[in-house]
Every structure is written in C-alpha cells, then in structure tokens.
Design an enzyme around this catalytic site. Structure first.
Site, short mmCIF file in Angstrom:
data_model
loop_
_atom_site.label_atom_id
_atom_site.label_comp_id
_atom_site.label_asym_id
_atom_site.label_seq_id
_atom_site.Cartn_x
_atom_site.Cartn_y
_atom_site.Cartn_z
N GLY A 183 45.28 30.27 35.80
CA GLY A 183 46.15 31.36 36.21
C GLY A 183 47.29 31.53 35.22
CB CYS A 217 43.56 26.17 32.72
SG CYS A 217 44.69 26.71 31.41
CE1 TYR A 218 50.44 27.35 37.69
CE2 TYR A 218 48.85 27.29 39.48
CZ TYR A 218 50.16 27.33 39.05
OH TYR A 218 51.18 27.33 39.97
CG HIS A 225 39.45 28.24 30.67
ND1 HIS A 225 39.70 28.66 31.96
CD2 HIS A 225 40.64 28.32 30.01
CE1 HIS A 225 40.97 28.98 32.08
NE2 HIS A 225 41.57 28.80 30.92
CD GLU A 281 36.36 28.78 33.42
OE1 GLU A 281 37.45 29.37 33.55
OE2 GLU A 281 36.29 27.54 33.27
N GLY A 284 20.30 55.91 43.42
CA GLY A 284 19.34 55.52 42.40
C GLY A 284 19.85 54.39 41.53
CG ASP A 293 25.47 47.63 42.99
OD1 ASP A 293 24.80 46.70 42.51
OD2 ASP A 293 26.60 47.93 42.56
CB SER A 294 22.81 52.69 46.39
OG SER A 294 22.08 53.37 45.38
CE LYS A 314 26.15 46.13 38.99
NZ LYS A 314 25.89 47.39 39.74
#
Length: 510
Positions: free
Chosen positions: A55, A82-83, A167, A169, A222, A225-226, A366
């Site tokens: 952060g 980190c933080y 980090h 990640e 289309g 996600d939908s 996603k």
C-alpha cells in the site's frame, strides 16, 4: 464466501488483485477484503491464511491503516507483503523508518534455508517498490533473506508471521510464484479447492436453488461476461431465461448475426433481438463530444432495455455479468462502504424495474470467466475476443457518428481482425481495432482523384490494461492490411498505424 481459503487484506496496493489471482492460479480460493474488516467478520470466512497487501502509506504516519490487533491473536498464518511486512513489524514492537536508499525495481535476493524459500534459487531477481524499511525487527522475528539495501524477508515461525519487503506476485520476481505456493501449502496447509469445473457445478446448483421456477432476464451484448453469464444461467434454468440483445447500429460487422447463431441456435436460448440502430443514430446526430456520446448511448440503452423488459411478464430476476474486479473497484478500503458503479448495474435497472439481481460471475476474474466459458462449451473464438467498448464504434469514430461512418469503420475493422487471424497474430495481441479520423485527404485510385477519409489501426499488448505497448507488426503485414482496406472499403484512401503506448495515450480514442 468459500471457507478454508486465503484472505488478502487490501491496503491499496496496485497489485492487490494480482495477489488474489496468483493464489487462485494455484488451485486455492482467495478473496480480497478491506483491511479494516472486524475479527468477527473475518472468522466467518474461516481462512487458513492471511496475506497483507502492499500500500502507499507509511506505518509511522498518523492514521496509517492497520488491521485490528485481535487478528494477530487468531493463530492464523500471516504473510505481509511490502507495507504488509512493515505493518507486521510495527504492530509487533519493531521499528520502521524512511530509508536512506529507496528501492524501486529489480534487486538480487539472498535467501537462507526456510520453508518459505523451498526450491527458490539464491541470488534470484525480485521486484522492490518501497520508501521505508525495517530498522529493528520485533522479538521473535529473524531475518531470512536480504538484498544489498534491505532486510528483504523476516519470519516468526512460532507465531507463523512472515514478511516480504518485495512483491512476489509480479512476474518480475523470478520465484515469487513459488514463494506464494510455499506459503499457502507448506505453511497454511491449504488443499486445492478451486477449479472452474467445480465452480460451474456449484453455481448451477445455486442458481436453481435461488431462482426456482421464476424467470430471469439478461442483457446479452455478445461480450465475454454477458455471454458466459447467459450460458451458465441457461444450463441452470433453461427457458426460464430470456436474453435481450440490443443492436445499437454501433456494433462490429455481423455481430448480431453471430450472437443469434451462437447463443440462439447453438445453445437454444430465448433471445429477443431489438433493432434500435435508427434510434441511437438519430440521437447521436451532430454530437461530437465523447462524454455526451457515452451518456446518450447509455441512456438510450436503458430505455430500450426497459421497454423490452416490461413486455416480459413474470420476470423476477435481472442477471448481469458483474465480475470480481467490478466488485473490488466499488469497495472503498477507507470507508468500508460498497457502491456498485452505475455501469455495472445497468444504470440502476434493478431498482427502476423492481428486479432482484443475479450475478453468478461476481467472484471471478476475467481469465477465470474465459476458462468457465470453455468449461461450458462456448467456442474459444467467442470467449477470447478482444475487449469491445460499451458505446461501440461511437468512440472509435472521432467526432460526429453517422451510419455511413459506422459502415465504413465496421468493414475496415473486420479486415484488420481477419488478417490478424490469418497471420496467427490475434491471440498475441491484447486489443486491436480500427478508428476513423474526422479529416479528408487527397488520394488517387485508377487515375481518378479521391478526397476521402483515413483509418487508423490500433493494436496493443498488455497484461492488465493499466499500461500497454503498441504491438510491433511487420511492414509486410501492415502493407497487406492497408492494401485490402483501401481496395475493399469505399470511402477510405489512407491507412495509419498508431505507435503510441499507454501512457501517454489511452487505448481507445474517445
């Protein structure tokens, strides 16, 4: 809420979603929650491990964000990044100060033998990003790794508290993935409990239980996600789902036909096709300001959807393809309040029409939505399509939007995309499209002078869409695309290629 998982407490790091994704990629469910969560609420999640994110704050500042002290006494392994590491030090009686030598970027990590660094090579690269550093470790902690400028990792094995100044990640950290894996499996004793096959099965059962014999409506665009949301719900409740597809006249070439064939004919879903092209283009006449375009299109979409929804009798639920980043972005880590953004809530349609909300993808990123789509049998080409903006071609046509402009751009864009597929470049590009410029230039075609418009090609490569680099295509490829567009699209006599990164540019034009 899924129990026996990893909880990430968010202190505002730009990488907080990335930490969550890294854990899930290892087959363990992870959830991102605000740092100020109460111990009582945290216990409901029954986490096997806690990760404190990085952060922008400094722990020694007034009102610096802190976790509740009782969380430290819960006996759950904690990894501070980190933080998060500095906070562990500060709350356990150590000292953190501003560093004389700040570390930003790559550093070489010297590790000692420790379960956290099992199978991690010594002198590997890690990614640093910090102004502060630990000057005094708390009692019970020992240093387990270092760089030239910092005490890079600490551990209190009795309390199972661990801190990494870097980090793990991010992909820049060579063995960061392995360190996270060691924490969740070797230290937290997690079992793999997260896969799209299991998620699909559980969610289908939950939808059936929630909806019962009631009816659901969904706005099908289309997009990924939908579409995945629609197929998932359809597998659960069949014909009790009705989808509404609104053709704004601003979609890609043959988009409506493709949606109806894929989801209507192949998946046998109930889809109401609404041809609203004239309505949208009429309201956009003379409008050049991008924000005004967006508002007009959004408002028209709500009205069209509302009109169609009111024709459906007995619908109790509105389904939406809200995904996890939408949920995360709508949570304030400072206030603890949650506010769903209007565009994730179809402009407030649930409240306006009295629907209950159904969001079966709200726990997924996603990439997980795409994997779920594959699990559900959606054609790969449909679920790995590049992002397409809600306002459609309106924000790729600079200036006023007209039907002739939309038709020209549709054809040029389709040629560009087709050639990306032909040359095996589509999946190597994160987003690619054509834009139409509001100028005319002189050209010559067949000894005849032309005065027509230029089209600009945009293609970027990115991992997160926060930053992006233009995709460097070969001259040969660009020439093929340019030749096809100028030969096949009447109204275009020049083709430009955009070589601007983000920043300073955005990916879309408006």
């Amino acid at each position: 809420m899924r129990k026996n998982s990893i909880v990430i407490l968010d202190f505002g790091s730009q990488y907080n979603q990335l930490i969550t994704r890294r854990v899930r990629e290892l087959g363990v469910y992870a959830e991102l929650l605000p740092y100020h969560i109460s111990p009582e609420e945290l216990k409901k999640h029954e986490p096997l491990g806690i990760i404190l994110s990085g952060g922008p704050a400094s722990v020694y500042m007034d009102n610096a964000p802190k976790i509740h002290a009782d969380i430290l006494a819960m006996g759950i392994p904690i990894l501070g990044i980190c933080y998060g590491m500095q906070l562990l030090v500060h709350m356990n009686g150590g000292e953190v100060e501003q560093a004389d030598k700040q570390e930003f970027g790559k550093a070489k990590l010297q590790v000692s033998a420790h379960p956290l660094f099992k199978d991690v090579e010594n002198n590997s690269t890690v990614w640093m990003s910090h102004n502060d550093h630990v000057t005094k470790t708390p009692a019970g902690f020992q240093g387990i790794a270092s760089t030239n400028n910092s005490n890079a990792a600490i551990a209190d094995d009795q309390k199972k508290f661990y801190g990494l100044q870097f980090h793990p990640e991010v992909t820049h950290s060579q063995h960061g993935h392995k360190m996270i894996e060691n924490f969740i499996f070797n230290i937290c004793s997690c079992n793999k409990n997260w896969s799209m096959a299991n998620y699909a099965e559980e969610t289908i059962q939950n939808i059936r239980k929630t909806v019962g014999d009631q009816k659901v409506i969904l706005g099908l665009s289309g997009g990924v996600d939908s579409s995945v949301c629609a197929v998932l719900i359809h597998k659960a409740i069949g014909d009790n789902l009705t989808c509404i597809f609104v053709d704004t006249g601003l979609l890609r070439l043959n988009e409506g036909k493709q949606v109806m064939e894929t989801y209507g004919e192949h998946f046998h879903m109930n889809i109401i096709y609404v041809d609203a092209e004239e309505r949208f283009l009429t309201h956009l006449k003379g409008v050049k300001d991008p924000e005004q375009k967006r508002k007009l299109i959004g408002g028209d979409f709500i009205e069209v959807f509302k009109e169609e929804a009111e024709k459906l009798k007995g619908a109790e639920f509105l389904a939406q393809g809200t995904i996890y980043p939408d949920v995360i972005e709508s949570i304030s880590i400072n206030s603890g309040g949650t506010t769903i953004k209007s565009h994730h809530n179809v402009g407030g349609l649930p409240e306006k029409l009295g629907f209950k909300l159904l969001e079966p993808l709200r726990n997924l990123f996603k990439d997980e939505v795409r994997k779920l789509g594959e699990e559900l049998g959606i054609e790969r080409k449909m679920i790995y399509r590049h992002p397409f903006p809600g306002p459609g071609l309106a924000i790729r046509i600079i200036g006023e939007v007209t039907k002739p402009y939309a038709d020209i751009l549709r054809k040029a864009d389709a040629i560009f995309i087709e050639e990306l597929y032909n040359h095996d470049l589509y999946d190597k590009t994160s987003q690619a499209f054509a834009g139409l410029l509001p100028i005319h230039s002189v050209g010559v075609m067949g000894d005849i002078r032309t005065y027509e418009q230029p089209v600009v090609l945009r293609a970027v490569s990115t991992s997160d869409f926060m930053t992006a680099h233009f995709t460097p295509f070969s001259n040969e490829f660009l020439e093929i695309v340019s030749t096809r567009i100028t030969n096949e699209v009447k109204g275009i006599n020049r083709v430009f290629f955009d070589i601007t990164n983000k920043p300073p540019a955005t990916i879309e034009y408006e």
